[in-house]
Design a protein around this motif. Structure first.
Motif, mmCIF file in Angstrom:
data_model
loop_
_atom_site.group_PDB
_atom_site.id
_atom_site.type_symbol
_atom_site.label_atom_id
_atom_site.label_comp_id
_atom_site.label_asym_id
_atom_site.label_seq_id
_atom_site.Cartn_x
_atom_site.Cartn_y
_atom_site.Cartn_z
ATOM 1 N N ARG A 174 0.821 -1.325 -0.020
ATOM 2 C CA ARG A 174 0.035 -0.032 0.162
ATOM 3 C C ARG A 174 0.948 1.267 0.028
ATOM 4 N N ARG A 175 1.875 1.308 0.846
ATOM 5 C CA ARG A 175 2.795 2.409 0.680
ATOM 6 C C ARG A 175 3.607 2.734 -0.813
ATOM 7 N N ARG A 176 3.764 1.511 -1.330
ATOM 8 C CA ARG A 176 4.640 1.430 -2.461
ATOM 9 C C ARG A 176 3.480 2.105 -3.516
ATOM 10 N N LEU A 177 2.383 1.835 -3.332
ATOM 11 C CA LEU A 177 1.179 2.331 -4.250
ATOM 12 C C LEU A 177 0.948 3.561 -3.971
ATOM 13 N N GLN A 178 0.885 4.094 -2.777
ATOM 14 C CA GLN A 178 0.679 5.699 -2.517
ATOM 15 C C GLN A 178 1.930 6.357 -3.057
ATOM 16 N N LEU A 179 3.258 5.886 -2.801
ATOM 17 C CA LEU A 179 4.386 6.696 -3.606
ATOM 18 C C LEU A 179 4.060 6.953 -5.061
#
Length: 163
Positions: A16-21
């Motif tokens: 999720r954090r990679r998607l947000q970035l």
């Protein structure tokens, strides 16, 4: 596979954090404002510079403000303020990927404020004769901010705490 929402949320956190970035990063590659002229040409305003569609010319934001600063109207000064807000949001999202710690409120606030500045840029360009400005970036910045914030709010509700 676990049915515990908190455990499921924790297992998806790195992805999720990679998607947000990725979402926040892509905003740096799309035009934030599109100015169309009655003559049929257009100018694209990106966070990193201007691109003239008729000539293909590129003027970076640093060139624009360091070389072409004489007599700039106030509304154009909102552009670098928006870029600074965007950089804060990008740094917050990057912190989530690198260190596992992101304050999604800071990320969303940076994107929302960057969107507000682009409304001012578009308004200023639109009052000029023969030109219309479309605040594309405002819509995209606000959409990503809303998605990031509300998806995280759902995570808090399901898991009982913020991650």
């Amino acid at each position: 596979m676990t049915t515990d929402p908190a455990a499921r949320s924790a297992s998806r956190s790195p992805a999720r954090r990679r998607l947000q970035l990725l979402l926040v990063s892509v905003l740096g590659l799309v035009p934030w404002s599109v100015q169309t002229f009655t003559a049929g040409s257009a100018t694209l305003l990106f966070p990193w510079g201007l691109v003239g569609s008729a000539t293909g010319s590129v003027t970076t934001i640093t060139d624009f403000f360091l070389r072409f600063t004489m007599g700039l109207p106030d509304y154009i000064l909102a552009w670098p303020v928006g870029v600074a807000c965007y950089v804060v949001a990008l740094a917050s999202a990057l912190s989530g990927v690198l260190f596992g710690r992101e304050d999604v409120r800071l990320t969303a606030a940076g994107l929302i404020l960057a969107g507000v500045t682009q409304l001012e840029v578009a308004r200023g360009f639109s009052v000029q004769p023969g030109r219309t400005a479309w605040p594309v970036g405002t819509v995209l910045l606000w959409a990503v901010a809303g998605f990031l914030y509300w998806s995280r709010a759902g995570e808090r509700d399901a898991g009982g705490s913020s991650r």
